[in-house]
Each structure stands twice: as structure tokens, then as C-alpha cells.
Design a protein around this motif. Structure first.
Motif, mmCIF file in Angstrom:
data_model
loop_
_atom_site.group_PDB
_atom_site.id
_atom_site.type_symbol
_atom_site.label_atom_id
_atom_site.label_comp_id
_atom_site.label_asym_id
_atom_site.label_seq_id
_atom_site.Cartn_x
_atom_site.Cartn_y
_atom_site.Cartn_z
ATOM 1 N N ASP A 1 -4.551 0.177 -5.140
ATOM 2 C CA ASP A 1 -5.175 -1.070 -4.792
ATOM 3 C C ASP A 1 -3.373 -1.610 -4.412
ATOM 4 O O ASP A 1 -3.940 -2.732 -3.177
ATOM 5 C CB ASP A 1 -6.204 -2.283 -6.178
ATOM 6 N N LEU A 2 -2.691 -1.649 -4.513
ATOM 7 C CA LEU A 2 -1.481 -2.546 -4.264
ATOM 8 C C LEU A 2 -0.788 -1.626 -3.730
ATOM 9 O O LEU A 2 0.523 -1.678 -3.312
ATOM 10 C CB LEU A 2 -0.914 -2.488 -5.958
ATOM 11 N N CYS A 3 -1.105 0.254 -3.070
ATOM 12 C CA CYS A 3 -0.224 1.014 -2.892
ATOM 13 C C CYS A 3 -0.543 0.387 -1.428
ATOM 14 O O CYS A 3 -1.819 0.882 -0.756
ATOM 15 C CB CYS A 3 -0.882 2.372 -2.901
ATOM 16 N N GLN A 4 0.479 1.143 -0.306
ATOM 17 C CA GLN A 4 0.563 0.742 0.942
ATOM 18 C C GLN A 4 -0.088 1.922 1.805
ATOM 19 O O GLN A 4 -0.256 2.047 3.239
ATOM 20 C CB GLN A 4 1.468 0.498 1.141
ATOM 21 N N VAL B 1 4.045 -7.766 -6.291
ATOM 22 C CA VAL B 1 2.952 -6.523 -6.466
ATOM 23 C C VAL B 1 4.427 -5.421 -7.239
ATOM 24 O O VAL B 1 3.655 -5.307 -7.812
ATOM 25 C CB VAL B 1 3.074 -6.342 -4.726
ATOM 26 N N SER C 1 4.320 4.459 -0.928
ATOM 27 C CA SER C 1 3.786 3.001 -1.839
ATOM 28 C C SER C 1 4.365 1.949 -1.384
ATOM 29 O O SER C 1 3.551 1.088 -1.359
ATOM 30 C CB SER C 1 3.852 3.590 -3.368
ATOM 31 N N LEU D 1 7.362 -3.290 -0.769
ATOM 32 C CA LEU D 1 6.488 -4.062 -1.080
ATOM 33 C C LEU D 1 7.015 -5.420 -1.603
ATOM 34 O O LEU D 1 8.207 -5.447 -2.374
ATOM 35 C CB LEU D 1 5.844 -3.639 -2.783
ATOM 36 N N ILE E 1 -2.384 2.483 -9.680
ATOM 37 C CA ILE E 1 -2.279 1.401 -8.723
ATOM 38 C C ILE E 1 -2.182 1.636 -6.984
ATOM 39 O O ILE E 1 -2.058 0.575 -6.258
ATOM 40 C CB ILE E 1 -0.647 1.500 -8.956
ATOM 41 N N GLU F 1 3.742 -6.251 -10.832
ATOM 42 C CA GLU F 1 2.094 -5.746 -11.691
ATOM 43 C C GLU F 1 2.202 -4.244 -11.103
ATOM 44 O O GLU F 1 1.102 -3.403 -12.241
ATOM 45 C CB GLU F 1 1.905 -5.905 -10.385
ATOM 46 N N ILE F 2 3.191 -3.608 -10.513
ATOM 47 C CA ILE F 2 2.846 -1.735 -9.973
ATOM 48 C C ILE F 2 3.427 -1.335 -12.107
ATOM 49 O O ILE F 2 2.919 -0.318 -12.523
ATOM 50 C CB ILE F 2 3.328 -1.759 -9.447
#
Length: 214
Positions: free
Chosen positions: A205-208, A9, A152, A5, A203, A12-13
Motif C-alpha cells: 500500500d506504500l509502494c509506488q 512513508v 518502490s 517517497l 508494504i 512506516e515502511i
């Protein structure tokens, strides 16, 4: 394995982790540096809850290297026999206690190399002690952190050493001290191995992670 990431990002996490839990704590019970070393050494392939149940009685009677040596290997076994690999672990507890007395004046050392010279203490155990007791930004990568880092994109890596380097390289310095605690707790209770609790994840919305649960 997710891709790494980008910095904003990750910032923010960890900002969210910090807001949710400003002072995360490890769950292994201890009263001093020595009992922390012993607790972490005993925790390999065991749960923190199981270790705590065993060490409450052990540390009540042996919270220094000298007291542990006086208790003896069989005495240690009596307290820790509910923990996996208890015989080998009890042997290491006695050996590391003897080494602390003989070579370190009964004082737990604050360097990784010295800690790793103690029987039963590997890099992960040393990093936990350095972080929790001495306040160093050391990253102890366990199965929870390894899973979360790779799912993530926070700290992807093929092995624990690669994940440790990714944490050190990519997580902002202001979050380094508590990083491994936030990640352990998130991996232990939310990003669990089977059926991760994605709906409850702060998290999400930020996780892959591609296979998020509904």
C-alpha cells in the motif's frame, strides 16, 4: 524510476520491516572478519547459497590469512571451482590474504578505504563488511536493493552510488544499521525481478510500483 517517497512513508515502511524481522541477518556464512571478507568477495555474480556450499569446506581448513596462504591458489580453486569466475576469485583471495599479513598484521581493517585497498574488494564488499562485522551503518547496494529502491521509491537512483546516497539521506537513522539487510531480503524473496509477489508484500500500500501483480 519512482519518485522519492516522503519521510513519514519511509519511516512506516521500515517500521514494518523491523516488526516483521527485528534482527535481519546476512545469509553468507562466516566465522570471523576474515572469512566474511572472503565470502563477500566470492559472492560477486554468484548466489549466497552457492558461495556457502563452497566455503564450508574452505573455511574448515583456512579461516585465517596465514592458513589461506598455506593452502595456496590451487588449493583455494579446488574448494571454489563451483562458483563463477573462480580462478580470478581464488587469485584475489590469495592476494588479499598476503596483503592482510604484510600490511595489516593479519587483522581485517575497519575503514572503507583500507578494505577497498584489498584485491577483489570493491565498495559494495567493503560496505557489507563494515555493516555486518563492525556495525557501521554502511549500505551495500546490490541488484536487489537497486531494484527495490527504484520500484518502490524508497531510494531511487540512476546507479548504485545514487541509490546508496538516497538510502543514507532518506532512511531514518534508527533504521540505518539494518536497512540494507531488510531491503536485500525483501528484494530477494518478495520484490523479485520477474513477477514480484505483490500480494504477499507488507508494504504494497506504500509502494509506488505501477505494475503491481495481482
Amino acid at each position: 524510476m519512482a519518485k522519492q517517497l516522503p519521510y513519514p512513508v519511509i519511516h512506516e515502511i521500515f517500521s514494518r520491516f523491523q516488526i516483521a524481522e527485528p534482527e535481519p541477518k546476512g545469509e553468507l556464512e562466516h566465522t570471523n572478519a576474515f572469512t566474511l571478507v572472503v565470502a563477500v568477495a566470492l559472492s560477486a555474480q554468484a548466489t549466497d547459497a552457492g558461495v556457502n556450499k563452497a566455503t564450508r569446506g574452505l573455511f574448515a581448513v583456512a579461516d585465517t590469512p596465514e592458513k589461506m596462504l598455506a593452502l595456496g591458489e590451487e588449493g583455494v580453486i579446488e574448494h571454489v571451482k563451483t562458483i563463477g569466475l573462480f580462478r580470478n576469485k581464488a587469485k584475489n583471495v590469495i592476494k588479499l590474504s598476503q596483503k592482510l599479513v604484510d600490511e595489516f598484521g593479519s587483522v581485517v581493517p575497519s575503514s572503507r578505504a583500507a578494505l577497498q585497498s584489498l584485491p577483489g574488494v570493491g565498495r559494495k564488499t567493503a560496505n557489507v563488511v563494515l555493516n555486518m562485522w563492525f556495525g557501521h551503518p554502511a549500505q551495500a547496494v546490490d541488484t536487489h536493493i537497486f531494484r527495490l529502491g527504484n520500484r518502490s521509491g524508497i531510494a531511487p537512483g540512476k546507479d548504485v552510488d545514487a541509490v546508496e546516497r538516497a538510502i543514507e539521506d532518506h532512511i531514518p537513522v534508527e533504521f540505518q544499521h539494518h536497512a540494507h539487510h531488510w531491503m536485500i531480503l525483501h528484494g530477494r524473496y518478495t520484490c523479485v525481478a520477474r513477477k514480484p509477489k505483490c500480494n504477499a508484500c507488507l508494504i504494497r500500500d506504500l509502494c509506488q510500483f505501477e505494475d503491481k501483480t495481482e
